[in-house]
Write a protein that holds these residues in place. Structure first.
Motif, short mmCIF file in Angstrom:
data_model
loop_
_atom_site.label_atom_id
_atom_site.label_comp_id
_atom_site.label_asym_id
_atom_site.label_seq_id
_atom_site.Cartn_x
_atom_site.Cartn_y
_atom_site.Cartn_z
N LYS A 140 6.68 45.14 42.52
CA LYS A 140 7.82 45.60 43.32
C LYS A 140 7.61 47.05 43.74
N ASP A 141 6.54 47.27 44.46
CA ASP A 141 6.27 48.62 44.96
C ASP A 141 6.75 48.73 46.40
N LEU A 142 6.53 49.87 47.00
CA LEU A 142 7.02 50.08 48.36
C LEU A 142 6.37 49.15 49.36
N MET A 143 5.09 48.84 49.15
CA MET A 143 4.39 47.98 50.08
C MET A 143 4.96 46.58 50.08
N SER A 144 5.32 46.07 48.90
CA SER A 144 5.84 44.71 48.81
C SER A 144 7.25 44.61 49.39
N LYS A 145 7.95 45.73 49.48
CA LYS A 145 9.31 45.70 50.01
C LYS A 145 9.35 45.83 51.52
N GLY A 146 8.42 46.56 52.09
CA GLY A 146 8.52 46.83 53.51
C GLY A 146 7.39 46.31 54.36
N GLY A 147 6.32 45.77 53.77
CA GLY A 147 5.18 45.36 54.57
C GLY A 147 5.14 43.86 54.83
N ASN A 148 3.93 43.40 55.20
CA ASN A 148 3.72 41.98 55.43
C ASN A 148 2.49 41.52 54.67
N ALA A 149 2.09 40.26 54.90
CA ALA A 149 0.97 39.70 54.15
C ALA A 149 -0.32 40.48 54.38
N ASN A 150 -0.54 40.96 55.59
CA ASN A 150 -1.77 41.73 55.87
C ASN A 150 -1.82 43.02 55.05
N ASP A 151 -0.65 43.65 54.87
CA ASP A 151 -0.61 44.88 54.07
C ASP A 151 -0.97 44.59 52.62
N ILE A 152 -0.51 43.45 52.11
CA ILE A 152 -0.85 43.07 50.74
C ILE A 152 -2.34 42.81 50.61
N LEU A 153 -2.90 42.08 51.57
CA LEU A 153 -4.33 41.76 51.51
C LEU A 153 -5.19 43.01 51.56
N ASN A 154 -4.77 43.99 52.32
CA ASN A 154 -5.54 45.24 52.40
C ASN A 154 -5.50 46.02 51.10
N ASN A 155 -4.56 45.69 50.22
CA ASN A 155 -4.51 46.33 48.91
C ASN A 155 -5.36 45.60 47.87
N VAL A 156 -5.84 44.42 48.23
CA VAL A 156 -6.66 43.65 47.29
C VAL A 156 -8.11 44.15 47.37
N PRO A 157 -8.72 44.50 46.26
CA PRO A 157 -10.11 44.97 46.28
C PRO A 157 -11.04 43.97 46.92
N SER A 158 -11.95 44.47 47.75
CA SER A 158 -13.00 43.71 48.46
C SER A 158 -12.46 42.90 49.64
N VAL A 159 -11.14 42.94 49.89
CA VAL A 159 -10.55 42.21 51.01
C VAL A 159 -10.11 43.21 52.07
N ASN A 160 -10.35 42.84 53.34
CA ASN A 160 -9.96 43.73 54.43
C ASN A 160 -9.41 42.91 55.59
N VAL A 161 -8.39 43.44 56.23
CA VAL A 161 -7.80 42.82 57.43
C VAL A 161 -7.86 43.87 58.53
N ASP A 162 -8.57 43.54 59.65
CA ASP A 162 -8.71 44.53 60.72
C ASP A 162 -7.50 44.48 61.65
N ALA A 163 -7.56 45.30 62.71
CA ALA A 163 -6.44 45.42 63.63
C ALA A 163 -6.14 44.12 64.36
N ASN A 164 -7.11 43.24 64.48
CA ASN A 164 -6.92 41.97 65.15
C ASN A 164 -6.44 40.87 64.20
N GLY A 171 -16.96 42.27 53.68
CA GLY A 171 -17.56 42.42 55.00
C GLY A 171 -17.86 41.11 55.69
N ASN A 172 -17.69 39.99 55.03
CA ASN A 172 -17.99 38.68 55.61
C ASN A 172 -16.69 38.03 56.06
N THR A 173 -16.65 37.62 57.31
CA THR A 173 -15.43 37.04 57.88
C THR A 173 -15.32 35.54 57.63
N GLY A 174 -16.28 34.94 56.96
CA GLY A 174 -16.21 33.51 56.68
C GLY A 174 -15.26 33.23 55.53
N VAL A 175 -13.99 33.41 55.77
CA VAL A 175 -12.97 33.28 54.74
C VAL A 175 -12.01 32.16 55.11
#
Length: 220
Positions: A140-164, A171-175
């Motif tokens: 229950k941090d600030l990110m979980s209260k005001g963000g979306n799923a992409n914001d959560i994923l960007n907080n997960v180590p080794s996971v990244n969500v770009d602007a698109n 670094g591998n998009t085969g997810v």
């Protein structure tokens, strides 16, 4: 005879005026308001006269910078209320005012309500490392209260969500994305932005998914 009558009428008129003036003589009520703890003057405190019959407002005034006030009133009986914000009010009941009245120094006490205890509980996002997956528990941090799923994923180590909205793992998009264990197409075209972060309990990252998940993702 007429002259005597005129003099008598004038004297009666003067007596009536004097009697009326005495009946309507105004009196002063004064006092000084201080803070009980520091003995500092309280400016702009309210000094109010209330009717003793129906508690209605009669007259009021604010104290000056020295905490002093003077109320000019007609003779009578009043309730006198002294109050200021965050202080306990003083109520002087049934004060008979038939001459100038000096209330002296009035001490206001702070109205402090003490709590027995306050428990502050913080819940932070945590990461669990298992043999076949990483589990990111969303706190229950600030990110979980005001963000979306992409914001959560960007907080997960080794996971990244770009602007698109493209998700990559190391670094591998085969997810491949599963929501509640079922394949989802919401990861396309920024669809995950539609999921509020507050609705997400956890994110599981599987770099080596088993046959149970039909390992179609090359990265995880």
């Amino acid at each position: 005879m007429k002259t005597i009558q005129k003099i008598t009428l004038v004297m009666l008129l003067l007596c009536t005026l004097q009697s009326f003036a005495q009946e309507t003589k105004m009196l002063n009520i004064k006092g000084k308001v201080l803070e009980a703890k520091t003995k500092q003057a309280i400016a702009n405190a309210g000094a109010t006269l209330l009717s003793t019959t129906d508690q209605k407002f009669v007259k009021g005034i604010a104290t000056d910078k020295n905490g002093e006030f003077v109320l000019t009133v007609a003779p009578g009986k009043y309730h006198i209320k002294i109050e200021f914000i965050s202080f306990k009010p003083i109520l002087l009941t049934n004060k008979q005012v038939d001459q100038d009245l000096d209330l002296g120094t009035l001490l206001l006490v702070e109205d402090v309500k003490l709590l027995k205890s306050v428990n502050v509980v913080g819940e932070k996002s945590t990461l669990e490392l298992n043999l076949d997956k990483k589990v990111f528990n969303v706190g229950k941090d600030l990110m979980s209260k005001g963000g979306n799923a992409n914001d959560i994923l960007n907080n997960v180590p080794s996971v990244n969500v770009d602007a698109n909205g493209t998700i990559s793992l190391r670094g591998n998009t085969g997810v491949r994305v599963l929501i509640n264990g079922k394949p989802s197409m919401m990861s396309m075209n920024k669809g995950l932005e539609q999921i509020p972060a507050s609705t997400i309990e956890k994110v599981e990252v599987m770099t080596n998914p088993s046959a149970r998940y039909e390992a179609q993702g090359g990265a995880g």
